[in-house]
Design a protein around this motif. Structure first.
Motif, PDB file in Angstrom:
ATOM      1  N   HIS A 285       0.857  -1.179   0.000  1.00 44.20           N
ATOM      2  CA  HIS A 285       0.000   0.000   0.000  1.00 44.20           C
ATOM      3  C   HIS A 285       0.891   1.225   0.000  1.00 44.20           C
ATOM      4  O   HIS A 285       1.775   1.347   0.843  1.00 44.20           O
ATOM      5  CB  HIS A 285      -0.891  -0.003   1.238  1.00 44.20           C
ATOM      6  CG  HIS A 285      -1.925  -1.079   1.208  1.00 44.20           C
ATOM      7  ND1 HIS A 285      -3.088  -0.959   0.503  1.00 44.20           N
ATOM      8  CD2 HIS A 285      -1.936  -2.314   1.762  1.00 44.20           C
ATOM      9  CE1 HIS A 285      -3.793  -2.066   0.642  1.00 44.20           C
ATOM     10  NE2 HIS A 285      -3.101  -2.912   1.394  1.00 44.20           N
TER      11      HIS A 285
ATOM     12  N   ARG B  86      -1.175  -1.383  -8.544  1.00 43.61           N
ATOM     13  CA  ARG B  86      -1.719  -0.783  -7.324  1.00 43.61           C
ATOM     14  C   ARG B  86      -1.319   0.684  -7.196  1.00 43.61           C
ATOM     15  O   ARG B  86      -2.123   1.524  -6.774  1.00 43.61           O
ATOM     16  CB  ARG B  86      -1.230  -1.567  -6.106  1.00 43.61           C
ATOM     17  CG  ARG B  86      -1.876  -1.076  -4.839  1.00 43.61           C
ATOM     18  CD  ARG B  86      -1.564  -1.945  -3.671  1.00 43.61           C
ATOM     19  NE  ARG B  86      -2.572  -2.981  -3.489  1.00 43.61           N
ATOM     20  CZ  ARG B  86      -2.434  -3.985  -2.649  1.00 43.61           C
ATOM     21  NH1 ARG B  86      -1.326  -4.135  -1.981  1.00 43.61           N
ATOM     22  NH2 ARG B  86      -3.389  -4.862  -2.518  1.00 43.61           N
TER      23      ARG B  86
ATOM     24  N   ALA C 270      -9.224   5.275   0.600  1.00 41.39           N
ATOM     25  CA  ALA C 270     -10.406   4.421   0.532  1.00 41.39           C
ATOM     26  C   ALA C 270     -11.670   5.248   0.315  1.00 41.39           C
ATOM     27  O   ALA C 270     -12.509   4.916  -0.506  1.00 41.39           O
ATOM     28  CB  ALA C 270     -10.534   3.611   1.811  1.00 41.39           C
ATOM     29  N   ASP C 271     -11.750   6.368   1.031  1.00 38.18           N
ATOM     30  CA  ASP C 271     -12.955   7.166   0.860  1.00 38.18           C
ATOM     31  C   ASP C 271     -12.812   8.054  -0.370  1.00 38.18           C
ATOM     32  O   ASP C 271     -11.736   8.506  -0.716  1.00 38.18           O
ATOM     33  CB  ASP C 271     -13.243   8.004   2.110  1.00 38.18           C
ATOM     34  CG  ASP C 271     -11.983   8.482   2.772  1.00 38.18           C
ATOM     35  OD1 ASP C 271     -11.706   8.049   3.905  1.00 38.18           O
ATOM     36  OD2 ASP C 271     -11.241   9.278   2.130  1.00 38.18           O
TER      37      ASP C 271
ATOM     38  N   ALA D   9     -12.806   7.125  -3.310  1.00 37.79           N
ATOM     39  CA  ALA D   9     -12.460   6.353  -4.498  1.00 37.79           C
ATOM     40  C   ALA D   9     -13.727   5.678  -5.021  1.00 37.79           C
ATOM     41  O   ALA D   9     -14.554   5.225  -4.241  1.00 37.79           O
ATOM     42  CB  ALA D   9     -11.420   5.300  -4.159  1.00 37.79           C
TER      43      ALA D   9
ATOM     44  N   GLN E 112     -16.271   2.939  -6.470  1.00 36.49           N
ATOM     45  CA  GLN E 112     -16.445   1.567  -6.019  1.00 36.49           C
ATOM     46  C   GLN E 112     -15.590   0.611  -6.842  1.00 36.49           C
ATOM     47  O   GLN E 112     -15.060  -0.370  -6.340  1.00 36.49           O
ATOM     48  CB  GLN E 112     -17.915   1.181  -6.131  1.00 36.49           C
ATOM     49  CG  GLN E 112     -18.272  -0.012  -5.267  1.00 36.49           C
ATOM     50  CD  GLN E 112     -19.670  -0.496  -5.562  1.00 36.49           C
ATOM     51  OE1 GLN E 112     -20.401   0.121  -6.346  1.00 36.49           O
ATOM     52  NE2 GLN E 112     -20.051  -1.580  -4.943  1.00 36.49           N
TER      53      GLN E 112
ATOM     54  N   ALA F  57     -12.102   0.277  -5.598  1.00 42.37           N
ATOM     55  CA  ALA F  57     -12.047  -0.558  -4.395  1.00 42.37           C
ATOM     56  C   ALA F  57     -12.108  -2.028  -4.771  1.00 42.37           C
ATOM     57  O   ALA F  57     -11.406  -2.870  -4.202  1.00 42.37           O
ATOM     58  CB  ALA F  57     -13.196  -0.202  -3.465  1.00 42.37           C
TER      59      ALA F  57
ATOM     60  N   ARG G  37      -8.836  -3.117  -6.240  1.00 36.34           N
ATOM     61  CA  ARG G  37      -7.844  -3.248  -5.170  1.00 36.34           C
ATOM     62  C   ARG G  37      -8.043  -4.567  -4.411  1.00 36.34           C
ATOM     63  O   ARG G  37      -7.089  -5.270  -4.089  1.00 36.34           O
ATOM     64  CB  ARG G  37      -7.952  -2.058  -4.221  1.00 36.34           C
ATOM     65  CG  ARG G  37      -6.691  -1.866  -3.410  1.00 36.34           C
ATOM     66  CD  ARG G  37      -6.722  -0.586  -2.619  1.00 36.34           C
ATOM     67  NE  ARG G  37      -6.436   0.565  -3.452  1.00 36.34           N
ATOM     68  CZ  ARG G  37      -7.009   1.765  -3.297  1.00 36.34           C
ATOM     69  NH1 ARG G  37      -7.910   1.947  -2.362  1.00 36.34           N
ATOM     70  NH2 ARG G  37      -6.677   2.754  -4.074  1.00 36.34           N
ATOM     71  N   ALA G  38      -9.294  -4.919  -4.155  1.00 36.97           N
ATOM     72  CA  ALA G  38      -9.589  -6.162  -3.441  1.00 36.97           C
ATOM     73  C   ALA G  38      -9.130  -7.369  -4.264  1.00 36.97           C
ATOM     74  O   ALA G  38      -8.548  -8.320  -3.735  1.00 36.97           O
ATOM     75  CB  ALA G  38     -11.083  -6.257  -3.153  1.00 36.97           C
TER      76      ALA G  38
END
Lengths: 228, 442
Positions: free
Chosen positions: A104, B253, B260-261, B263, B265, B268, B271-272
């Motif tokens: 990260h 990445r 996180a906020d 971004a 959906q 996210a 990324r997952a």
């Protein structure tokens, strides 16, 4: 702060460098170990990010070469293999921290901040000067318990001075650390920003946190809480 | 080996003695019969006719022994009715039991037991005697000899035979044992060295061998070297594979917007997915690399590995200010791959540093059954049994795991299982979790 980034994958290097610049770092990019060693010696970075699998000179050899030459800048290694064998070997070779790909970016930036802070002798994550408190990881400054609003450049300037509290920091050193190489060195922007910082941190002129030493540079003059 | 050879040798020598003894007995009997036959012919030669009685007399026996009673040589002449017409003085008081004669001019042979003696060997021949008046009478000449000399001969021979053969057998066995020991000793040494390699006390066979085994040892060593080189190539390939798979993942990445906020959906989700790919690659590579050491491993001292890891973690978690106590005897060795031990201890200590507050303790002792017991304690919040079982779940499918959940304990569990050890999560005396694993000791 000036960082050296040695990574042979171009996409990763560019992406990472962009993220670091956005966080206020001056970044020298090197695509192989030999180039990395050159920048490490010529640009005097505050911290280095080194990929282990590099062409020409491996990351491990690069770190070993730096340590042999008594360059003690903190080094964070990027490794693809998360076997402890590789991590232990990297840190034994002289690295100070590691991150396993993929990582990260925020965490990498936080680790770099911590490495630089520790390398200049601050063991704690919070730099406490009594009325003034700094949290480099969060890029947060508090004056008497109230957050101080600073621009990105103001913060970076202050951080550098605070990390080197008690030491004289020359104007050219600040320019090296805070601006790109093609910056016009004769401009008086540093003086302008120091003036702004003084107004924000010491509106009443009682604290005098930043001293100007004529012809030599600046010094952050507050003493850390708990130190004599 | 020597014992079975000795038995075979004894059987062989015994059979030889028996055959020799039997054939000698036969030839002695033949010789005895020939002697008797010669005595008969001599007796016939000295026999003189008594014309008026149509009988025979032996005024002077052919062998002096026939005169004395205890000489063991006796003679008799019988007429056609079976009545003795002459007996040698030595045969006084003796009774010869005569089987019916087989025919004129033919020799008969038999033996006869004696009341107090070794028995007699007898021979007879029946001839027609022509007197001067032209009359012909049938006489049977009998010679008997005591079996004593023959028995004596046989006994002497048997004694000599058994004695000499026995001596020969002992000597042969001694020589064989000596030679076999010379041959078997290197074999024993090679077996011992292979055992030492299995218990990690040796990396390859020594070089000084007798000619016959030199080739075998050299081939084994070459095989070991090739195997080790292959393992090394395998590990390098895995490292390269990890590098070439994970660097692009890292690149992707960094290209995604951070934070996180705010971004979208979709970011996210990407990324997952990246995290999942990363975990799967990591898990499979770890498994592939685990326990690849095989033959020719060296014992790994546990204490230095723990020290290196503690130093590494001290550096990495410098801000945590964790104090680590190590209590591991320097003599304690692990039988297996050093990388695997680093992996096991590294994951356990990393967890302790991560979840502990200020104190971590790592201890190891030699346990029963050739195992060693490693124990890592921390003063954190501890791990309740349900969570521990979940974290240990071996081979749990990664996509079932929650994002951000470490795979450290599952990796440890997998490795410990591969070495035939056990793992247990307990409550630590320091207040947090204690993980106890057993591994083979060297």
């Amino acid at each position: 702060m000036r960082a050296l980034l040695v990574e042979d994958d171009e996409t990763l290097r560019h992406g990472l460098a962009a993220a670091m610049r956005a966080a206020g770092w001056q970044v020298d990019e090197a695509a192989d170990g030999r180039e990395g060693l050159y920048f490490a010696e010529e640009a005097a970075p505050d911290v280095a990010v080194v990929d282990l699998g590099l062409p020409k000179l491996s990351g491990m050899d690069l770190i070993a070469a730096l340590r042999t030459k008594k360059r003690d800048l903190p080094v964070l290694i990027l490794t693809a293999r998360d076997r402890w064998q590789d991590k232990v070997a990297g840190l034994k070779a002289g690295a100070d921290d590691y991150m396993v790909k993929p990582f990260h970016t925020e965490e990498l930036l936080a680790r770099l901040e911590a490495l630089v802070r520790r390398s200049v002798g601050w063991a704690q994550p919070v730099l406490d000067f009594g009325v003034l408190r700094f949290e480099p990881a969060a890029q947060r400054v508090e004056l008497r318990g109230e957050a101080v609003e600073l621009t990105s450049f103001e913060y970076r300037l202050l951080e550098y001075l605070v990390l080197h509290a008690g030491q004289v920091v020359s104007r050219s050193e600040l320019i090296d650390r805070l601006y790109d190489q093609d910056y016009d060195r004769d401009s008086n922007t540093i003086e302008v920003f120091v003036g702004r910082l003084r107004r924000k941190l010491d509106p009443d002129g009682e604290l005098k946190p930043i001293e100007t030493l004529r012809g030599r540079g600046y010094r952050f003059a507050l003493m850390p809480a708990g130190r004599d | 080996m020597v014992l079975s050879l000795a038995v075979a040798l004894l059987v062989f020598f015994g059979a030889t003695v028996a055959v020799l003894e039997w054939s000698l007995g036969a030839s002695l009997a033949r010789a005895r019969d020939e002697v008797l036959q010669a005595q008969l012919m001599a007796l016939i030669a000295v026999a003189e006719p008594v014309e008026e009685l149509r009988s025979l007399q032996v005024p002077e026996p052919p062998d002096g022994r026939m005169l004395s009673p205890d000489s063991g040589l006796h003679a008799e002449i019988r007429d056609a009715r079976g009545i003795a017409v002459w007996r040698s003085p030595s045969a006084l008081g003796m009774q010869f039991g005569l089987p019916p004669a087989t025919g004129r001019g033919l020799y008969d042979r038999w033996t006869q037991a004696e009341a107090n003696g070794p028995g007699l060997a007898l021979s007879s021949v029946t001839i027609d005697w022509e007197f001067e008046d032209g009359g012909v009478e049938q006489f049977r000449f009998v010679v008997a000899q005591s079996l004593q000399p023959w028995h004596d001969q046989r006994r002497a021979f048997r004694l000599g035979l058994v004695g000499w053969f026995g001596l020969l057998a002992v000597a042969t066995l001694a020589v064989l044992a000596f030679v076999l020991r010379g041959v078997l000793r290197p074999l024993g040494r090679i077996a011992r060295e292979i055992r030492e390699m299995e218990t990690a006390r040796r990396t390859q066979l020594s070089t000084e061998w007798p000619e016959e085994l030199g080739g075998v040892a050299a081939n084994l060593n070459a095989l070991l070297r090739r195997e080790r080189a292959r393992q090394q190539r395998y590990q390098e390939s895995l490292a390269n594979l990890a590098h070439s798979l994970k660097t692009p993942l890292a690149a992707v990445r960094t290209l995604l917007p951070e934070g996180a906020d705010g971004a979208p959906q979709r970011v996210a989700m990407i990324r997952a997915e990246l995290s999942r790919m990363d975990q799967i690659i990591g898990w499979q590579l770890r498994r592939a690399a685990a326990g690849a050491a095989g033959v020719g491993i060296v014992p790994v001292a546990v204490a230095p590995v723990a020290r290196d890891l503690a130093t590494t973690l001290d550096k990495v978690y410098a801000d945590r200010g964790v104090a680590c106590e190590l209590d591991i005897p320097e003599t304690l060795h692990f039988r297996g791959d050093e990388g695997d031990l680093q992996e096991i201890l590294g994951n356990l200590l990393d967890n302790a540093w991560k979840y502990g507050r200020r104190r971590v303790r790592c201890s190891a002792v030699l346990a029963a059954g050739g195992m060693l017991e490693l124990r890592v304690d921390d003063d954190g919040a501890g791990l309740d049994p349900a969570r521990a079982a979940e974290a240990l779940a071996r081979g749990a499918r990664l996509d079932e795991k929650q994002p951000g959940q470490g795979i450290g304990l599952a990796v440890v569990n997998e490795l410990v299982g591969a070495y035939g050890g056990e793992i247990a999560v307990e409550r630590s005396g320091l207040g947090g979790a204690a993980v106890r694993v057993t591994l083979p000791a060297a």
